[in-house]
Design a protein around this motif. Structure first.
Motif, PDB file in Angstrom:
ATOM      1  N   ALA A 222       1.024  -0.859   0.214  1.00  0.00           N
ATOM      2  CA  ALA A 222      -0.548   0.143   0.099  1.00  0.00           C
ATOM      3  C   ALA A 222       0.734   0.886   0.133  1.00  0.00           C
ATOM      4  N   ASP A 223       1.902   1.517   0.921  1.00  0.00           N
ATOM      5  CA  ASP A 223       3.273   2.555   0.560  1.00  0.00           C
ATOM      6  C   ASP A 223       3.191   3.287  -1.037  1.00  0.00           C
ATOM      7  N   VAL A 224       3.950   1.646  -1.157  1.00  0.00           N
ATOM      8  CA  VAL A 224       3.897   1.466  -2.915  1.00  0.00           C
ATOM      9  C   VAL A 224       4.039   2.353  -3.827  1.00  0.00           C
ATOM     10  N   LEU A 225       2.247   2.246  -3.740  1.00  0.00           N
ATOM     11  CA  LEU A 225       1.669   2.825  -4.169  1.00  0.00           C
ATOM     12  C   LEU A 225       1.300   4.077  -4.071  1.00  0.00           C
ATOM     13  N   ALA A 226       0.734   3.446  -2.469  1.00  0.00           N
ATOM     14  CA  ALA A 226       0.886   5.094  -2.668  1.00  0.00           C
ATOM     15  C   ALA A 226       1.644   6.602  -2.743  1.00  0.00           C
ATOM     16  N   ALA A 227       3.158   6.090  -3.158  1.00  0.00           N
ATOM     17  CA  ALA A 227       3.865   6.768  -3.103  1.00  0.00           C
ATOM     18  C   ALA A 227       4.218   6.504  -5.088  1.00  0.00           C
ATOM     19  N   THR A 228       4.028   5.515  -5.667  1.00  0.00           N
ATOM     20  CA  THR A 228       4.503   5.463  -7.235  1.00  0.00           C
ATOM     21  C   THR A 228       3.637   6.935  -7.996  1.00  0.00           C
ATOM     22  N   GLU A 229       4.301   7.817  -8.556  1.00  0.00           N
ATOM     23  CA  GLU A 229       3.728   8.191  -9.457  1.00  0.00           C
ATOM     24  C   GLU A 229       3.367   7.720 -10.971  1.00  0.00           C
ATOM     25  N   ARG A 230       3.995   7.395 -10.998  1.00  0.00           N
ATOM     26  CA  ARG A 230       3.835   6.332 -12.749  1.00  0.00           C
ATOM     27  C   ARG A 230       4.600   5.306 -12.645  1.00  0.00           C
ATOM     28  N   VAL A 231       3.606   3.394 -13.428  1.00  0.00           N
ATOM     29  CA  VAL A 231       4.698   2.937 -13.447  1.00  0.00           C
ATOM     30  C   VAL A 231       4.852   2.529 -14.899  1.00  0.00           C
ATOM     31  N   VAL A 232       6.120   2.379 -15.262  1.00  0.00           N
ATOM     32  CA  VAL A 232       6.069   2.381 -17.218  1.00  0.00           C
ATOM     33  C   VAL A 232       7.235   1.176 -17.541  1.00  0.00           C
ATOM     34  N   PRO A 233       6.709   1.298 -19.140  1.00  0.00           N
ATOM     35  CA  PRO A 233       7.435  -0.493 -19.584  1.00  0.00           C
ATOM     36  C   PRO A 233       8.806   0.087 -19.420  1.00  0.00           C
ATOM     37  N   ALA A 234       9.995  -1.541 -19.139  1.00  0.00           N
ATOM     38  CA  ALA A 234      11.028  -0.401 -18.986  1.00  0.00           C
ATOM     39  C   ALA A 234      11.651  -2.023 -19.938  1.00  0.00           C
ATOM     40  N   LEU A 235      12.703  -1.884 -20.330  1.00  0.00           N
ATOM     41  CA  LEU A 235      14.080  -3.004 -20.305  1.00  0.00           C
ATOM     42  C   LEU A 235      14.853  -2.337 -20.110  1.00  0.00           C
ATOM     43  N   GLU A 236      15.373  -3.406 -18.560  1.00  0.00           N
ATOM     44  CA  GLU A 236      17.121  -3.558 -18.327  1.00  0.00           C
ATOM     45  C   GLU A 236      18.014  -4.042 -19.428  1.00  0.00           C
TER      46      GLU A 236
ATOM     47  N   ALA B 167      23.568  -2.437 -15.697  1.00  0.00           N
ATOM     48  CA  ALA B 167      24.437  -2.047 -16.174  1.00  0.00           C
ATOM     49  C   ALA B 167      24.168  -1.007 -17.526  1.00  0.00           C
ATOM     50  N   GLY B 168      22.385  -1.058 -17.782  1.00  0.00           N
ATOM     51  CA  GLY B 168      21.322  -0.265 -17.948  1.00  0.00           C
ATOM     52  C   GLY B 168      20.275  -0.080 -17.555  1.00  0.00           C
ATOM     53  N   PHE B 169      19.473   1.064 -18.219  1.00  0.00           N
ATOM     54  CA  PHE B 169      17.884   0.580 -18.258  1.00  0.00           C
ATOM     55  C   PHE B 169      17.510   1.900 -19.442  1.00  0.00           C
ATOM     56  N   VAL B 170      16.287   1.471 -19.738  1.00  0.00           N
ATOM     57  CA  VAL B 170      15.073   2.242 -21.169  1.00  0.00           C
ATOM     58  C   VAL B 170      14.208   2.624 -20.204  1.00  0.00           C
ATOM     59  N   ILE B 171      12.681   3.322 -20.256  1.00  0.00           N
ATOM     60  CA  ILE B 171      12.320   3.229 -20.049  1.00  0.00           C
ATOM     61  C   ILE B 171      10.688   4.110 -21.212  1.00  0.00           C
ATOM     62  N   GLY B 172       9.345   3.974 -21.177  1.00  0.00           N
ATOM     63  CA  GLY B 172       8.543   4.597 -21.757  1.00  0.00           C
ATOM     64  C   GLY B 172       8.216   5.197 -21.171  1.00  0.00           C
ATOM     65  N   GLU B 173       6.587   5.937 -21.088  1.00  0.00           N
ATOM     66  CA  GLU B 173       5.745   6.926 -20.560  1.00  0.00           C
ATOM     67  C   GLU B 173       5.511   6.320 -19.646  1.00  0.00           C
ATOM     68  N   GLY B 174       4.223   6.004 -19.178  1.00  0.00           N
ATOM     69  CA  GLY B 174       3.207   5.366 -18.368  1.00  0.00           C
ATOM     70  C   GLY B 174       2.372   5.895 -17.930  1.00  0.00           C
ATOM     71  N   LYS B 175       1.894   4.541 -16.226  1.00  0.00           N
ATOM     72  CA  LYS B 175       0.510   5.620 -16.448  1.00  0.00           C
ATOM     73  C   LYS B 175       0.655   5.191 -14.688  1.00  0.00           C
ATOM     74  N   ASP B 176      -0.236   6.020 -14.215  1.00  0.00           N
ATOM     75  CA  ASP B 176      -0.614   5.609 -12.482  1.00  0.00           C
ATOM     76  C   ASP B 176      -0.880   4.740 -12.598  1.00  0.00           C
TER      77      ASP B 176
ATOM     78  N   THR C 203       0.335  -4.747 -21.789  1.00  0.00           N
ATOM     79  CA  THR C 203      -0.641  -4.132 -21.415  1.00  0.00           C
ATOM     80  C   THR C 203      -1.095  -3.833 -21.316  1.00  0.00           C
ATOM     81  N   GLY C 204      -1.829  -2.515 -21.169  1.00  0.00           N
ATOM     82  CA  GLY C 204      -2.287  -1.014 -21.055  1.00  0.00           C
ATOM     83  C   GLY C 204      -1.398  -0.318 -20.403  1.00  0.00           C
ATOM     84  N   LEU C 205       0.218  -0.467 -20.736  1.00  0.00           N
ATOM     85  CA  LEU C 205       0.942   0.561 -21.015  1.00  0.00           C
ATOM     86  C   LEU C 205       2.580   0.360 -22.089  1.00  0.00           C
ATOM     87  N   GLY C 206       1.776  -0.207 -23.049  1.00  0.00           N
ATOM     88  CA  GLY C 206       2.388  -0.156 -24.593  1.00  0.00           C
ATOM     89  C   GLY C 206       3.475  -0.666 -24.285  1.00  0.00           C
ATOM     90  N   PRO C 207       4.512   0.760 -25.721  1.00  0.00           N
ATOM     91  CA  PRO C 207       5.893  -0.482 -26.077  1.00  0.00           C
ATOM     92  C   PRO C 207       7.157   0.319 -25.186  1.00  0.00           C
TER      93      PRO C 207
END
Length: 260
Positions: A125-139, A163-172, A250-254
């Motif tokens: 519950a703390d995590v969900l309350a503190a999260t601005e958005r979840v994002v599609p990611a590749l590590e 070693a690295g990461f890339v993220i997309g836009e994301g949603k609540d 699904t729901g987040l995109g590529p």
């Protein structure tokens, strides 16, 4: 337990391996007494070294949080590492494979924090309350240990093989059922791997809460603006020059990453 000079020596071995793109033998062979606490301290030695040289901590990652990855790596518990600003990659710029020893990509649902997380006692519950958005990611993961012959102590010391990461836009996150997010990793039209959010400790938010509680033991906290990668919901896939990998959620995109 290792002595402080042994920890410093192990950290130097890993720094040299990364700098030279020349993997080394497992630390568990070189330092037979190495334990998990030693490994986290070795990791922190190298993180402090990079920060002192100008890098900034941008977040953290959980590794080996799914049964698939634990079986693949021969371990039975998660670990964590740091994400630094010099590890951030772009969907628009191909990444040279030659920068790394033995790179692989993993598919993750990332969490961008809108406020600090508590440490001890942190809940989902703390995590969900503190999260601005979840994002599609590749590590992008890489092992400075030769042939990925890692124990849990080896990968922890090696910044959880990050070693690295890339993220997309994301949603609540409140707009999504994080456990039911489905992800597909493709390259050149070929399906390479697929999985669901609940492959990560049953719920990726559970993994973030575990991380907040775990890093608190080492005086580390998860802060506003940080990115947290909770672990891969698919197997890791080897990287080759010329390949482009796309993870579609699904729901987040590529989100995509190309290599040269």
């Amino acid at each position: 337990m290792l002595t402080d000079p042994q920890r410093q020596h192990a950290a130097q071995i890993l720094r040299d391996a990364e700098l030279r793109r020349s993997p080394v033998d497992p630390l568990t062979g070189t330092f037979p007494g190495i334990g998990t606490d030693d490994a986290y301290e070795i990791q922190l030695v190298n993180i402090r070294h990079r920060v002192a040289a100008g890098a900034e901590v941008r977040g953290h990652k959980v590794g080996l949080s799914s049964p698939v990855m634990q079986r693949m790596m021969g371990v039975d518990e998660p670990d964590y590492g740091h994400l630094l600003d010099d590890m951030e990659l772009s969907q628009d710029r191909p990444v040279p494979v030659s920068r790394y020893c033995s790179p692989r990509v993993e598919v993750e649902v990332g969490f961008v924090l809108g406020s600090d997380l508590p440490g001890e006692g942190c809940t989902t519950a703390d995590v969900l309350a503190a999260t601005e958005r979840v994002v599609p990611a590749l590590e992008l993961i890489d092992s400075r240990i030769r042939d990925w012959r890692i124990s849990i102590a080896d990968t922890i010391a090696d910044n959880a093989s990050s070693a690295g990461f890339v993220i997309g836009e994301g949603k609540d996150p409140r707009e999504l059922d994080l456990k039911a997010i489905e992800a597909r990793l493709t390259s050149g039209g070929e399906l390479l791997a697929e999985g669901r959010g609940d492959a990560v400790l049953g719920d990726p938010a559970v993994s973030v809460a575990w991380l907040a509680r775990t890093v608190a033991r080492f005086g580390v906290s998860l802060k506003k603006g940080h990115l947290v990668l909770p672990g891969s919901c698919t197997r890791a896939v080897d990287v080759a020059a010329g390949a482009t990998f796309t993870a579609d959620f699904t729901g987040l995109g590529p989100v995509s990453l190309s290599f040269t």
